[in-house]
Design a protein around this motif. Structure first.
Motif, mmCIF file in Angstrom:
data_model
loop_
_atom_site.group_PDB
_atom_site.id
_atom_site.type_symbol
_atom_site.label_atom_id
_atom_site.label_comp_id
_atom_site.label_asym_id
_atom_site.label_seq_id
_atom_site.Cartn_x
_atom_site.Cartn_y
_atom_site.Cartn_z
ATOM 1 N N SER A 432 69.713 23.260 64.192
ATOM 2 C CA SER A 432 69.353 24.138 63.076
ATOM 3 C C SER A 432 70.448 24.194 62.019
ATOM 4 N N GLY A 433 71.727 24.028 62.446
ATOM 5 C CA GLY A 433 72.820 24.042 61.474
ATOM 6 C C GLY A 433 72.725 22.891 60.490
ATOM 7 N N ILE A 434 72.338 21.717 60.978
ATOM 8 C CA ILE A 434 72.187 20.536 60.122
ATOM 9 C C ILE A 434 71.085 20.760 59.096
ATOM 10 N N TRP A 435 69.905 21.156 59.572
ATOM 11 C CA TRP A 435 68.776 21.353 58.652
ATOM 12 C C TRP A 435 69.017 22.556 57.737
ATOM 13 N N LEU A 453 60.565 19.941 53.914
ATOM 14 C CA LEU A 453 60.794 19.147 55.119
ATOM 15 C C LEU A 453 61.832 19.813 56.026
ATOM 16 N N ALA A 454 62.923 20.263 55.409
ATOM 17 C CA ALA A 454 63.978 20.923 56.187
ATOM 18 C C ALA A 454 63.448 22.182 56.865
ATOM 19 N N LEU A 455 62.634 22.953 56.141
ATOM 20 C CA LEU A 455 62.086 24.168 56.725
ATOM 21 C C LEU A 455 61.164 23.847 57.898
ATOM 22 N N GLN A 456 60.373 22.795 57.750
ATOM 23 C CA GLN A 456 59.484 22.400 58.842
ATOM 24 C C GLN A 456 60.275 22.129 60.120
ATOM 25 N N LYS A 457 61.417 21.430 59.974
ATOM 26 C CA LYS A 457 62.265 21.146 61.134
ATOM 27 C C LYS A 457 62.882 22.429 61.692
ATOM 28 N N LEU A 458 63.279 23.322 60.776
ATOM 29 C CA LEU A 458 63.894 24.576 61.215
ATOM 30 C C LEU A 458 62.901 25.449 61.977
ATOM 31 N N ILE A 459 61.650 25.463 61.519
ATOM 32 C CA ILE A 459 60.640 26.272 62.192
ATOM 33 C C ILE A 459 60.384 25.748 63.606
ATOM 34 N N GLU A 460 60.457 24.406 63.754
ATOM 35 C CA GLU A 460 60.294 23.821 65.084
ATOM 36 C C GLU A 460 61.430 24.253 66.017
ATOM 37 N N LEU A 472 63.327 29.224 51.836
ATOM 38 C CA LEU A 472 62.301 28.404 51.164
ATOM 39 C C LEU A 472 61.566 29.230 50.113
ATOM 40 N N SER A 473 61.296 30.487 50.422
ATOM 41 C CA SER A 473 60.646 31.362 49.447
ATOM 42 C C SER A 473 61.493 31.482 48.185
ATOM 43 N N ASN A 474 62.821 31.554 48.383
ATOM 44 C CA ASN A 474 63.723 31.638 47.232
ATOM 45 C C ASN A 474 63.725 30.354 46.422
#
Length: 635
Positions: A432-435, A453-460, A472-474
């Protein structure tokens, strides 16, 4: 004559002791004795050709005395010579002498030779088992220490108060909670259940395995606690992210009349550093001097780390320069301290001094500090160079922390293709630190596509972390995509996620004062807001115009200005200004990143009030003085 010579040898340097032992051995055995090859070490003696030596009590006692001195002096060469003679004399399988040989080989790191002797011995007492278990617990493989412990029961040998701490140490290193609990259950039914060293081992094992409540239960179950047990529990709190409890326990220790040790101070100072509790750290600094530890490099190194993490990097450097001998850990503390504070040039100068002048070889922690300094200083070229240096010259395998620093500096610079290629080429799975570092770069440069894309990975990886959705909202809000911003916030609501509330705190006169955004609960709240209005008027005269961009809500400008005005760090600073004499340095800690408008405001406040203001946010330190910030507006 021989015992008196050996007793005197303890007062001379180790190299002289070893030379004296070799002379004694030569005079006793004859100069023709040669050390056997390491591969010939065995516990089974050949036929004895010198049976008179084996039967002589005087010779036997001299063998035992010299072997004991070899163990005390760590003289492996002399011990191996004597081992060869024992095999020839028929004493190679004697339990007492072989035990001393096992102890010598194990202590000098030759665990395989020690194990070979151990396996060939028909009788093995608890001391012998402990010697080998200690060697495996220290040198590894630690699984072997656990296996030996289990083997004791099969051979009918009862563990003692030396065995249990050693096995618990191995369990702690292996994070083997299951075996650790088995040991705890077994020892509870023995007379060693109240032994301070066994209990300290249990506390340490539970702490290393993340079970702080279990560690605390053991601690409070001990009737008579000495410094060892107190130190173990203080370290347990510190190692598991509960520094304030560590500090409180240290006070309880003093109130109970237990004299602190250097280990007490090191653990507690480390806790003060993690909590950024500078007043507590300074108290401990003085406490250490009063108890006579002031000149010890171990204490000074802990203080270097504490002052660096608490905003006083200049004081940290003074203590660093006072060190008698600078070990790798002290270089790392100072380099990482400079990196945290954005003093990239100083960090890199010190790194070069460490390598070229001090000839100290850096490790992976050193490079975390160097890459962090490059990141906070916006040094893309330098970060790439040091990353290559770490891999190609020092053969250090990059960790996730190293990759995170490099991705972060590339993302800050808008070099997303390089950052993304780096992530795809990683030898381990990005965390999560990388993304998160990539997503932060996307926010800075409004890269919506890669941010998604980064958020998608973070949510996983972290489906319950609301901060990822907020970021992402910001990004959507910055790009004027209010519908998508609202969609992300609705998704948060549907999943029951709430944004982390911004909080800032400042410690004055031993008391911590916390503030939330728009907070009016403080007893001096009216005075705080009056001070803010006074400062805002002076800032307006200097040309300040509020930057409402950090308010990612589709509301009017007036409402946005009011929302920015009440940010928690401004309230903490205003309280500090009205509560301290002119010129006092202020240290404020915030649980989130400082916004752009607050950053600009604090620069102006530092100039108007002629104060040095230090902000420790979630990413780094900001030193504000005379209208400027140490980050040079790069964070």
């Amino acid at each position: 004559m021989l015992p008196s010579i050996l007793s005197k040898s303890r007062n001379v340097p180790s190299h002289r002791r070893r030379r004296r032992l070799r002379r004694l051995l030569s005079s006793f055995l004859g100069r023709a004795v040669a050390a056997p090859p390491a591969t010939t070490i065995t516990a089974s003696p050949p036929p004895c050709s010198n049976s008179h030596l084996a039967s002589s009590p005087r010779s036997y006692n001299q063998y035992a005395s010299i072997l004991q001195s070899c163990v005390a002096a760590g003289s492996l060469r002399t011990g191996r010579q004597l081992h060869g003679r024992l095999l020839v004399s028929g004493l190679g399988s004697d339990t007492v002498l072989a035990t001393k040989l096992v102890d010598l080989y194990a202590a000098r790191g030759h665990v395989e030779h020690a194990r070979h002797l151990f396996d060939g011995m028909p009788k093995r007492n608890v001391f012998l088992w402990n010697v080998l278990i200690r060697a495996y617990a220290r040198e590894g493989p630690r699984e072997a220490a656990v296996q030996l412990y289990r083997g004791m029961a099969e051979h009918g040998v009862e563990p003692d108060n030396f065995t249990y701490p050693l096995v618990l140490k191995a369990c702690a290193a292996l994070l083997d909670l299951k075996t650790g609990r088995e040991v705890h259950e077994r020892v509870s039914g023995t007379r060693w259940g109240e032994d301070v060293f066994v209990c300290a081992g249990l506390v340490d094992m539970y702490a290393k395995c993340g079970c702080v409540d279990d560690a605390r239960a053991v601690f409070y179950g001990i009737a008579m606690r000495d410094a060892v047990v107190w130190n173990s529990m203080i370290a347990a709190y510190g190692q598991n992210g509960r520094p304030m409890e560590a500090l409180l326990l240290c006070r309880d220790m003093a109130r109970n009349g237990v004299r602190p040790t250097i280990a007490t101070l090191m653990s507690t100072i480390s806790a003060a550093a993690d909590a950024a509790a500078l007043p507590r750290g300074r108290e401990l600094h003085g406490f250490g001097w009063r108890w006579g530890f002031g000149q010890q490099d171990k204490l000074k190194t802990s203080l270097v780390d504490m002052y660096a993490k608490s905003g006083w990097v200049q004081v940290a450097r003074v203590l660093f320069d006072q060190l008698t001998k600078r070990e790798l850990v002290s270089w790392n503390a100072m380099i990482c301290g400079y990196g945290m504070h954005g003093h990239a040039d100083e960090a890199l100068k010190l790194f070069n001094k460490m390598r070229v002048e001090a000839l100290v070889t850096p490790d992976n922690i050193t490079f975390v500090g160097v890459l962090s300094a490059c990141n906070h200083g916006g040094m893309v070229k330098e970060a790439k160079y040091f990353f290559s240096l770490m891999v190609d010259v020092y053969s250090i395998k990059p960790t996730v922390q190293h990759f995170t620093c490099l991705v972060d500096v590339l993302g800050h610079a808008g070099r997303f293709e390089e950052a993304y290629d780096l992530i795809k080429g990683m030898s381990m799975e990005p965390d999560s630190g990388i993304w998160g570092a990539l997503l932060n770069g996307c926010k800075i440069h409004k890269n919506v596509e890669l941010g998604e894309l980064a958020l998608q990975k973070l949510i996983e990886l972290e489906p319950e972390d609301a901060g990822n959705y907020v970021l992402l909202s910001n990004i959507y809000a910055q790009s004027g995509k209010w519908e998508k911003a609202a969609m992300v916030r609705k998704l948060m609501t549907n999943r029951g996620l709430k944004k982390i509330i911004a909080c800032s705190w400042i410690e004055l006169k031993g008391k911590t004062h916390g503030f939330l955004v728009g907070d009016a609960s403080h007893p001096r709240s009216d005075e705080i807001y009056v001070e803010l209005e006074r400062l805002e008027g002076l800032m307006s005269d200097a040309g300040y115009v509020p930057d409402t961009m950090p308010v990612f809500h589709d509301v009017g400008d007036d409402e946005k200005r009011n929302m920015v005005r009440g940010h928690s760090e401004r309230l903490a600073i205003a309280f500090g200004l009205i509560s301290t004499p002119p010129g006092t340095k202020l240290l404020v800690t915030k649980n989130l990143r400082v916004c752009e408008d607050c950053h600009a405001v604090i620069k102006l406040i530092s100039q108007i009030a002629q104060r040095e203001i230090i902000i420790r946010d979630v990413n780094r330190y900001h030193h504000f003085a005379n209208g400027e910030c140490s980050c040079k507006d790069y964070w």
